[in-house]
Design a protein around this motif. Structure first.
Motif, PDB file in Angstrom:
ATOM      1  N   PRO A   1       0.793  -1.242   0.000  1.00  0.00           N
ATOM      2  CA  PRO A   1       0.000   0.000   0.000  1.00  0.00           C
ATOM      3  C   PRO A   1       0.815   1.277   0.000  1.00  0.00           C
ATOM      4  O   PRO A   1       0.433   2.258  -0.643  1.00  0.00           O
ATOM      5  N   LYS A   2       1.959   1.314   0.707  1.00  0.00           N
ATOM      6  CA  LYS A   2       2.726   2.560   0.760  1.00  0.00           C
ATOM      7  C   LYS A   2       3.296   2.911  -0.614  1.00  0.00           C
ATOM      8  O   LYS A   2       3.661   4.061  -0.853  1.00  0.00           O
ATOM      9  N   VAL A   3       3.362   1.925  -1.505  1.00  0.00           N
ATOM     10  CA  VAL A   3       3.818   2.169  -2.873  1.00  0.00           C
ATOM     11  C   VAL A   3       2.635   2.455  -3.797  1.00  0.00           C
ATOM     12  O   VAL A   3       2.662   3.400  -4.584  1.00  0.00           O
ATOM     13  N   THR A   4       1.587   1.652  -3.702  1.00  0.00           N
ATOM     14  CA  THR A   4       0.450   1.833  -4.619  1.00  0.00           C
ATOM     15  C   THR A   4      -0.335   3.113  -4.331  1.00  0.00           C
ATOM     16  O   THR A   4      -0.952   3.663  -5.246  1.00  0.00           O
ATOM     17  N   ARG A   5      -0.306   3.592  -3.100  1.00  0.00           N
ATOM     18  CA  ARG A   5      -1.061   4.816  -2.784  1.00  0.00           C
ATOM     19  C   ARG A   5      -0.492   6.034  -3.521  1.00  0.00           C
ATOM     20  O   ARG A   5      -1.172   7.036  -3.705  1.00  0.00           O
ATOM     21  N   LYS A   6       0.785   5.918  -3.964  1.00  0.00           N
ATOM     22  CA  LYS A   6       1.392   6.992  -4.743  1.00  0.00           C
ATOM     23  C   LYS A   6       1.280   6.730  -6.244  1.00  0.00           C
ATOM     24  O   LYS A   6       1.879   7.453  -7.052  1.00  0.00           O
ATOM     25  N   GLY A   7       0.572   5.665  -6.599  1.00  0.00           N
ATOM     26  CA  GLY A   7       0.437   5.334  -8.021  1.00  0.00           C
ATOM     27  C   GLY A   7       1.608   4.536  -8.552  1.00  0.00           C
ATOM     28  O   GLY A   7       1.793   4.444  -9.767  1.00  0.00           O
ATOM     29  N   GLY A   8       2.407   3.960  -7.654  1.00  0.00           N
ATOM     30  CA  GLY A   8       3.571   3.208  -8.089  1.00  0.00           C
ATOM     31  C   GLY A   8       3.356   1.712  -8.057  1.00  0.00           C
ATOM     32  O   GLY A   8       2.257   1.207  -7.797  1.00  0.00           O
ATOM     33  N   GLY A   9       4.428   0.958  -8.331  1.00  0.00           N
ATOM     34  CA  GLY A   9       4.359  -0.492  -8.279  1.00  0.00           C
ATOM     35  C   GLY A   9       3.351  -1.071  -9.246  1.00  0.00           C
ATOM     36  O   GLY A   9       3.245  -0.659 -10.399  1.00  0.00           O
ATOM     37  N   GLY A  10       2.541  -2.015  -8.750  1.00  0.00           N
ATOM     38  CA  GLY A  10       1.645  -2.764  -9.608  1.00  0.00           C
ATOM     39  C   GLY A  10       0.466  -1.997 -10.162  1.00  0.00           C
ATOM     40  O   GLY A  10      -0.207  -2.491 -11.080  1.00  0.00           O
ATOM     41  N   VAL A  11       0.180  -0.801  -9.646  1.00  0.00           N
ATOM     42  CA  VAL A  11      -0.958  -0.042 -10.187  1.00  0.00           C
ATOM     43  C   VAL A  11      -0.521   0.917 -11.285  1.00  0.00           C
ATOM     44  O   VAL A  11      -1.363   1.434 -12.028  1.00  0.00           O
ATOM     45  N   LEU A  12       0.777   1.186 -11.424  1.00  0.00           N
ATOM     46  CA  LEU A  12       1.216   2.178 -12.409  1.00  0.00           C
ATOM     47  C   LEU A  12       0.925   1.781 -13.855  1.00  0.00           C
ATOM     48  O   LEU A  12       0.528   2.640 -14.656  1.00  0.00           O
ATOM     49  N   PRO A  13       1.105   0.499 -14.251  1.00  0.00           N
ATOM     50  CA  PRO A  13       0.840   0.156 -15.656  1.00  0.00           C
ATOM     51  C   PRO A  13      -0.585   0.426 -16.123  1.00  0.00           C
ATOM     52  O   PRO A  13      -0.841   0.400 -17.337  1.00  0.00           O
ATOM     53  N   TYR A  14      -1.517   0.683 -15.192  1.00  0.00           N
ATOM     54  CA  TYR A  14      -2.867   1.083 -15.626  1.00  0.00           C
ATOM     55  C   TYR A  14      -2.805   2.370 -16.423  1.00  0.00           C
ATOM     56  O   TYR A  14      -3.602   2.576 -17.344  1.00  0.00           O
TER      57      TYR A  14
ATOM     58  N   ILE B   1      -7.609  -1.934  -2.485  1.00  0.00           N
ATOM     59  CA  ILE B   1      -6.338  -1.535  -3.082  1.00  0.00           C
ATOM     60  C   ILE B   1      -6.206  -0.028  -2.949  1.00  0.00           C
ATOM     61  O   ILE B   1      -7.047   0.733  -3.429  1.00  0.00           O
ATOM     62  N   VAL B   2      -5.154   0.391  -2.279  1.00  0.00           N
ATOM     63  CA  VAL B   2      -4.944   1.810  -2.022  1.00  0.00           C
ATOM     64  C   VAL B   2      -4.294   2.450  -3.249  1.00  0.00           C
ATOM     65  O   VAL B   2      -3.185   2.072  -3.644  1.00  0.00           O
ATOM     66  N   MET B   3      -4.996   3.421  -3.853  1.00  0.00           N
ATOM     67  CA  MET B   3      -4.505   4.120  -5.032  1.00  0.00           C
ATOM     68  C   MET B   3      -4.808   5.604  -4.895  1.00  0.00           C
ATOM     69  O   MET B   3      -5.668   6.001  -4.103  1.00  0.00           O
ATOM     70  N   PRO B   4      -4.140   6.462  -5.670  1.00  0.00           N
ATOM     71  CA  PRO B   4      -4.494   7.881  -5.660  1.00  0.00           C
ATOM     72  C   PRO B   4      -5.955   8.061  -6.068  1.00  0.00           C
ATOM     73  O   PRO B   4      -6.495   7.296  -6.877  1.00  0.00           O
ATOM     74  N   GLU B   5      -6.586   9.060  -5.525  1.00  0.00           N
ATOM     75  CA  GLU B   5      -7.990   9.323  -5.837  1.00  0.00           C
ATOM     76  C   GLU B   5      -8.181   9.511  -7.335  1.00  0.00           C
ATOM     77  O   GLU B   5      -7.428  10.242  -7.985  1.00  0.00           O
ATOM     78  N   GLY B   6      -9.170   8.824  -7.881  1.00  0.00           N
ATOM     79  CA  GLY B   6      -9.479   8.940  -9.307  1.00  0.00           C
ATOM     80  C   GLY B   6      -8.507   8.227 -10.228  1.00  0.00           C
ATOM     81  O   GLY B   6      -8.514   8.465 -11.436  1.00  0.00           O
ATOM     82  N   TRP B   7      -7.681   7.346  -9.679  1.00  0.00           N
ATOM     83  CA  TRP B   7      -6.652   6.683 -10.474  1.00  0.00           C
ATOM     84  C   TRP B   7      -7.227   5.920 -11.663  1.00  0.00           C
ATOM     85  O   TRP B   7      -6.640   5.893 -12.757  1.00  0.00           O
ATOM     86  N   LEU B   8      -8.383   5.305 -11.481  1.00  0.00           N
ATOM     87  CA  LEU B   8      -8.962   4.491 -12.546  1.00  0.00           C
ATOM     88  C   LEU B   8      -9.799   5.295 -13.526  1.00  0.00           C
ATOM     89  O   LEU B   8     -10.344   4.733 -14.486  1.00  0.00           O
ATOM     90  N   ASP B   9      -9.894   6.612 -13.324  1.00  0.00           N
ATOM     91  CA  ASP B   9     -10.716   7.443 -14.217  1.00  0.00           C
ATOM     92  C   ASP B   9     -10.053   7.681 -15.559  1.00  0.00           C
ATOM     93  O   ASP B   9     -10.729   7.986 -16.548  1.00  0.00           O
ATOM     94  N   ASP B  10      -8.736   7.572 -15.601  1.00  0.00           N
ATOM     95  CA  ASP B  10      -7.989   7.876 -16.822  1.00  0.00           C
ATOM     96  C   ASP B  10      -6.922   6.817 -17.022  1.00  0.00           C
ATOM     97  O   ASP B  10      -6.049   6.641 -16.169  1.00  0.00           O
ATOM     98  N   ALA B  11      -6.987   6.109 -18.148  1.00  0.00           N
ATOM     99  CA  ALA B  11      -6.055   5.018 -18.392  1.00  0.00           C
ATOM    100  C   ALA B  11      -4.807   5.466 -19.137  1.00  0.00           C
ATOM    101  O   ALA B  11      -3.976   4.632 -19.495  1.00  0.00           O
ATOM    102  N   ASP B  12      -4.642   6.762 -19.356  1.00  0.00           N
ATOM    103  CA  ASP B  12      -3.453   7.244 -20.053  1.00  0.00           C
ATOM    104  C   ASP B  12      -2.413   7.764 -19.067  1.00  0.00           C
ATOM    105  O   ASP B  12      -1.348   7.196 -18.898  1.00  0.00           O
ATOM    106  N   GLY B  13      -2.734   8.862 -18.385  1.00  0.00           N
ATOM    107  CA  GLY B  13      -1.866   9.383 -17.336  1.00  0.00           C
ATOM    108  C   GLY B  13      -0.618  10.073 -17.826  1.00  0.00           C
ATOM    109  O   GLY B  13       0.236  10.450 -17.021  1.00  0.00           O
ATOM    110  N   ARG B  14      -0.457  10.251 -19.109  1.00  0.00           N
ATOM    111  CA  ARG B  14       0.742  10.916 -19.607  1.00  0.00           C
ATOM    112  C   ARG B  14       0.811  12.334 -19.046  1.00  0.00           C
ATOM    113  O   ARG B  14      -0.149  13.088 -19.116  1.00  0.00           O
ATOM    114  N   GLY B  15       1.936  12.669 -18.467  1.00  0.00           N
ATOM    115  CA  GLY B  15       2.104  14.002 -17.885  1.00  0.00           C
ATOM    116  C   GLY B  15       1.681  14.099 -16.434  1.00  0.00           C
ATOM    117  O   GLY B  15       1.906  15.110 -15.788  1.00  0.00           O
ATOM    118  N   ILE B  16       1.042  13.034 -15.897  1.00  0.00           N
ATOM    119  CA  ILE B  16       0.635  13.039 -14.493  1.00  0.00           C
ATOM    120  C   ILE B  16       1.720  12.330 -13.690  1.00  0.00           C
ATOM    121  O   ILE B  16       1.815  11.109 -13.689  1.00  0.00           O
TER     122      ILE B  16
END
Length: 383
Positions: A115-128, A356-371
């Motif tokens: 969680p301390k990694v995924t909450r920042k959008g890192g690790g296993g949640v980043l490839p989304y 699964i702890v993720m940044p708020e709204g992480w699943l709203d956008d599957a691109d994330g370029r520039g974020i």
């Protein structure tokens, strides 16, 4: 007509890095330091990866991060796994590793479920975030290619069964110039629970042209052989299976060479391995700190053996090598290796993540370029 199982690979080729046995030691926080890597390397050929370090920590000169980047004098191929969520930091960190530390292989972590990694959008949640993933890989490849150092990535199947990312991650990795991709056959939601999905690894092998390494549920050398035959992967990544069992790399080397596996170690032979491990830790850290660091490994080494509770407790308080020698002498050195432990899971398992702890709204956008999310300089775990 039943198709024949794929032939076992005899080596692993990652760019200009050639590994005699297609086996990689997975980076594990607090485990795969220079002492443990040396111990495993003494058992058999393979690629032994340093503990995961953070890109930001390295770029900003964090002292703890630099202390993790210690290599044994016999490490001819220095391999490091980086974690990061910002393309700029990851690219700069990759260049520092190549230019200042002489690293010959860089791996990027996109598989950590902590969680301390995924909450920042890192690790296993980043490839989304497909666009962000591409930005990071392009930045890292641009840095490492200047030094002719291969870059690989490790990922999971996805966040959960409804948000699978591994096929897109493989495509993006290939398009970005990544040398190989390792897939842990679990989702972030599964963490280390349940059974690894080797079918997903096989699917990724068919989906990309770059080498795919399989990870998940390799407890014995025979498991590695079965995974290769099932998936067609170019090699395997071994993590929890070698905890308290560094001789697994000896068995893996034998299996891939088509040679018979050496007999299972007696408790006396395990005791000898424990002593060697503690000695290497003391050489690395000093005797007091090295003995304290060794304590965490005792339960893994003795798992399934009949050593009594009082002796295990005393070993868990070891403070000098002399003290360790005295206690190891009290073990029944002729006790055979416990057959009940063969093929059994080791290390952390637990249950699936309820949330699964993720940044708020992480699943709203599957691109994330520039974020670009902000990583902490001291984050460390594994995938």
């Amino acid at each position: 007509m039943v198709s024949a199982a794929p032939a076992l690979p005899t080596e692993l080729v990652l760019g200009n890095v050639r590994v005699d046995t297609p086996v990689v030691l997975a980076p594990m926080a607090g485990i795969t330091n220079a002492a443990y890597r040396r111990l495993c390397a003494e058992q058999g050929a393979g690629l032994y990866v340093c503990e995961m370090i953070t890109s930001r920590g390295l770029v900003e000169g964090d002292e703890h991060t630099k202390q993790m980047l210690v290599f044994d004098e016999l490490e001819t191929v220095r391999s490091v796994q980086l974690y990061g969520t910002d393309p700029k930091y990851v690219g700069e960190a990759a260049e520092i590793l190549c230019n200042e530390y002489g690293v010959a292989h860089v791996d990027l972590n996109f598989g950590c479920p902590v969680p301390k990694v995924t909450r920042k959008g890192g690790g296993g949640v980043l490839p989304y975030k497909r666009g962000l993933l591409a930005e990071i890989l392009e930045s890292a490849v641009a840095a490492t290619s200047k030094y002719d150092v291969p870059l690989t990535i490790k990922t999971r199947m996805g966040i959960d069964d409804d948000n699978l990312t591994y096929l897109d991650a493989g495509r993006i990795a290939q398009e970005s110039g990544v040398a190989a991709i390792a897939l842990h056959g679990r989702t972030v939601e599964q963490a280390y629970s349940g059974v690894a999905n080797w079918d997903a690894i096989a699917e990724l092998v068919q989906h990309v042209d770059i080498p795919v390494l399989g990870n998940g549920d390799i407890w014995e050398a025979a498991d590695a052989v079965r995974m290769i035959q099932h998936t067609g992967a170019a090699g395997v990544v071994v993590g929890r299976g070698c905890l308290g069992r560094p001789w697994l790399f000896r068995d893996l080397a034998a299996a891939f060479a088509g040679e018979p596996t050496t007999a299972l170690p007696t408790l006396g032979e395990v005791a000898g391995m424990m002593r060697r491990h503690a000695e290497l830790l003391c050489d690395l850290m000093g005797e007091e700190k090295g003995c304290k660091e060794f304590r965490k490994h005792i339960s893994w080494y003795l798992k399934g053996f009949g050593a009594g509770g009082s002796l295990r407790h005393s070993l868990g308080l070891v403070d000098t090598l002399e003290h360790l020698d005295e206690m190891l002498a009290d073990l029944d050195w002729n006790e055979p290796f416990p057959a009940s432990e063969l093929g059994a899971p080791r290390g952390r398992q637990g249950a699936p993540r309820k949330r699964i702890v993720m940044p708020e709204g992480w699943l709203d956008d599957a691109d994330g370029r520039g974020i670009h999310t902000v990583e902490d300089a001291d984050e460390a775990s594994g995938g």
